[in-house]
Design a protein around this motif. Structure first.
Motif, PDB file in Angstrom:
ATOM      1  N   SER A 119       0.844  -1.198   0.000  1.00 22.73           N
ATOM      2  CA  SER A 119       0.000   0.000   0.000  1.00 22.73           C
ATOM      3  C   SER A 119       0.880   1.249   0.000  1.00 22.73           C
ATOM      4  N   LEU A 120       0.326   2.322  -0.533  1.00 17.04           N
ATOM      5  CA  LEU A 120       1.058   3.592  -0.529  1.00 17.04           C
ATOM      6  C   LEU A 120       1.402   4.014   0.898  1.00 17.04           C
ATOM      7  N   ASP A 121       0.495   3.802   1.836  1.00 12.88           N
ATOM      8  CA  ASP A 121       0.742   4.167   3.233  1.00 12.88           C
ATOM      9  C   ASP A 121       1.920   3.404   3.814  1.00 12.88           C
ATOM     10  N   ASP A 122       2.109   2.167   3.363  1.00 11.85           N
ATOM     11  CA  ASP A 122       3.194   1.331   3.891  1.00 11.85           C
ATOM     12  C   ASP A 122       4.572   1.870   3.497  1.00 11.85           C
ATOM     13  N   LEU A 123       4.632   2.692   2.472  1.00 14.86           N
ATOM     14  CA  LEU A 123       5.928   3.232   2.034  1.00 14.86           C
ATOM     15  C   LEU A 123       6.550   4.164   3.072  1.00 14.86           C
ATOM     16  N   THR A 124       5.755   4.657   4.003  1.00 11.99           N
ATOM     17  CA  THR A 124       6.303   5.525   5.055  1.00 11.99           C
ATOM     18  C   THR A 124       6.824   4.722   6.242  1.00 11.99           C
ATOM     19  N   THR A 125       6.548   3.424   6.271  1.00  7.96           N
ATOM     20  CA  THR A 125       7.014   2.559   7.350  1.00  7.96           C
ATOM     21  C   THR A 125       8.538   2.535   7.381  1.00  7.96           C
ATOM     22  N   LYS A 126       9.090   2.689   8.576  1.00 10.91           N
ATOM     23  CA  LYS A 126      10.539   2.641   8.756  1.00 10.91           C
ATOM     24  C   LYS A 126      10.982   1.194   8.970  1.00 10.91           C
ATOM     25  N   VAL A 127      12.116   0.858   8.393  1.00  8.01           N
ATOM     26  CA  VAL A 127      12.696  -0.471   8.556  1.00  8.01           C
ATOM     27  C   VAL A 127      14.144  -0.327   9.002  1.00  8.01           C
ATOM     28  N   ASP A 128      14.623  -1.347   9.704  1.00  7.06           N
ATOM     29  CA  ASP A 128      16.028  -1.362  10.107  1.00  7.06           C
ATOM     30  C   ASP A 128      16.855  -1.804   8.908  1.00  7.06           C
ATOM     31  N   PHE A 129      17.781  -0.967   8.530  1.00  4.78           N
ATOM     32  CA  PHE A 129      18.643  -1.235   7.384  1.00  4.78           C
ATOM     33  C   PHE A 129      20.086  -1.098   7.857  1.00  4.78           C
ATOM     34  N   PHE A 130      21.009  -1.783   7.221  1.00  2.95           N
ATOM     35  CA  PHE A 130      22.390  -1.734   7.689  1.00  2.95           C
ATOM     36  C   PHE A 130      22.958  -0.314   7.677  1.00  2.95           C
ATOM     37  N   ALA A 131      22.386   0.563   6.868  1.00  7.19           N
ATOM     38  CA  ALA A 131      22.845   1.951   6.794  1.00  7.19           C
ATOM     39  C   ALA A 131      21.991   2.866   7.676  1.00  7.19           C
ATOM     40  N   GLY A 132      21.241   2.276   8.601  1.00  8.73           N
ATOM     41  CA  GLY A 132      20.382   3.055   9.482  1.00  8.73           C
ATOM     42  C   GLY A 132      18.924   2.899   9.107  1.00  8.73           C
ATOM     43  N   SER A 133      18.057   3.505   9.906  1.00  4.27           N
ATOM     44  CA  SER A 133      16.624   3.424   9.675  1.00  4.27           C
ATOM     45  C   SER A 133      16.272   4.074   8.330  1.00  4.27           C
ATOM     46  N   LYS A 134      15.488   3.362   7.533  1.00  3.84           N
ATOM     47  CA  LYS A 134      15.067   3.843   6.208  1.00  3.84           C
ATOM     48  C   LYS A 134      13.572   3.603   6.045  1.00  3.84           C
ATOM     49  N   SER A 135      12.925   4.422   5.250  1.00 10.63           N
ATOM     50  CA  SER A 135      11.525   4.162   4.918  1.00 10.63           C
ATOM     51  C   SER A 135      11.483   3.119   3.800  1.00 10.63           C
ATOM     52  N   LYS A 136      10.344   2.480   3.679  1.00  7.88           N
ATOM     53  CA  LYS A 136      10.190   1.516   2.581  1.00  7.88           C
ATOM     54  C   LYS A 136      10.275   2.224   1.234  1.00  7.88           C
ATOM     55  N   LEU A 137       9.898   3.495   1.181  1.00  6.05           N
ATOM     56  CA  LEU A 137      10.055   4.257  -0.061  1.00  6.05           C
ATOM     57  C   LEU A 137      11.536   4.364  -0.423  1.00  6.05           C
ATOM     58  N   GLN A 138      12.383   4.567   0.566  1.00  6.30           N
ATOM     59  CA  GLN A 138      13.821   4.619   0.295  1.00  6.30           C
ATOM     60  C   GLN A 138      14.332   3.262  -0.194  1.00  6.30           C
ATOM     61  N   ILE A 139      13.822   2.181   0.368  1.00  2.00           N
ATOM     62  CA  ILE A 139      14.214   0.837  -0.091  1.00  2.00           C
ATOM     63  C   ILE A 139      13.720   0.623  -1.519  1.00  2.00           C
ATOM     64  N   LEU A 140      12.514   1.089  -1.815  1.00  5.76           N
ATOM     65  CA  LEU A 140      11.972   0.992  -3.175  1.00  5.76           C
ATOM     66  C   LEU A 140      12.883   1.717  -4.156  1.00  5.76           C
ATOM     67  N   ASN A 141      13.315   2.914  -3.790  1.00  9.01           N
ATOM     68  CA  ASN A 141      14.238   3.663  -4.654  1.00  9.01           C
ATOM     69  C   ASN A 141      15.576   2.952  -4.787  1.00  9.01           C
ATOM     70  N   LEU A 142      16.030   2.333  -3.703  1.00 15.41           N
ATOM     71  CA  LEU A 142      17.287   1.588  -3.750  1.00 15.41           C
ATOM     72  C   LEU A 142      17.192   0.390  -4.697  1.00 15.41           C
ATOM     73  N   LEU A 143      16.043  -0.267  -4.714  1.00 15.12           N
ATOM     74  CA  LEU A 143      15.848  -1.393  -5.644  1.00 15.12           C
ATOM     75  C   LEU A 143      16.196  -0.965  -7.070  1.00 15.12           C
ATOM     76  N   GLN A 144      15.611   0.157  -7.498  1.00 15.98           N
ATOM     77  CA  GLN A 144      15.841   0.629  -8.866  1.00 15.98           C
ATOM     78  C   GLN A 144      17.256   1.154  -9.040  1.00 15.98           C
ATOM     79  N   ASP A 145      17.731   1.903  -8.059  1.00 14.92           N
ATOM     80  CA  ASP A 145      19.050   2.513  -8.162  1.00 14.92           C
ATOM     81  C   ASP A 145      20.144   1.452  -8.275  1.00 14.92           C
ATOM     82  N   HIS A 146      20.004   0.378  -7.530  1.00 10.20           N
ATOM     83  CA  HIS A 146      21.006  -0.685  -7.562  1.00 10.20           C
ATOM     84  C   HIS A 146      21.052  -1.359  -8.933  1.00 10.20           C
TER      85      HIS A 146
END
Length: 171
Positions: A119-146
């Protein structure tokens, strides 16, 4: 009256398409499909006998780059969007060009399905990432960027082998 109804239906359809392209998930999925197609074209352009090519020893081979892209897609999508623990025990080891391209296609499609169920709302959820806390939107952007990062390297590999890379398609 029928023409008026058809015109209203047409305007609603166009509006919905424009709105869909402006939300983060729909925009991602549109770009993701093009990214998949472009990467598959690049993977297909390299002759199978050159899949072990690497410009210098410290770099991954063409094949290793493709498998690294695939593994990263699985890790990011399953860990951060499905809340599954990623383990390398499920790692696949395709050996032929055809198998690698099939696995890339399957994985791109799986990521699309996972993100489409987010869901669009879920993109604001924070997750623990090795580079620090990130939103799922940031992970989504990382998917494409990688994917983009390593695809750029693969284009260089093609050029170093005197292979003209496929024409870029942004959208």
């Amino acid at each position: 009256m029928k023409i008026k109804n058809l015109l209203i239906a047409f305007i609603v359809l166009i509006s919905n398409n424009l709105i869909a392209q402006n939300d983060a998930i729909s925009a991602f999925l549109l770009k993701w499909e093009n990214s998949k197609n472009y990467l598959i074209e690049i993977a297909d352009a390299m002759p199978e006998e050159s899949y072990n090519f690497k410009p210098i020893e410290r770099q991954m081979s063409f094949k290793e780059q493709l498998l690294h892209i695939r593994t990263n897609m699985v890790w990011l999508s399953e860990t951060y969007f499905m809340n599954e623990n990623f383990t390398k025990t499920g790692k696949i080891n395709p050996t032929t060009k055809k198998e690698i391209i099939e696995e890339l296609t399957i994985t791109f499609n799986k990521v699309s399905k996972i993100i489409n169920q987010t869901s669009l709302d879920d993109l604001t959820t924070k997750v623990d990432f090795f580079a620090g806390s990130k939103s799922k939107l940031q992970i989504l952007n990382l998917l494409q960027d990688h994917v983009t990062h390593h695809r750029g390297q693969l284009i260089v590999y093609l050029n170093l082998n005197n292979i003209t890379p496929p024409k870029y398609s942004g959208w």
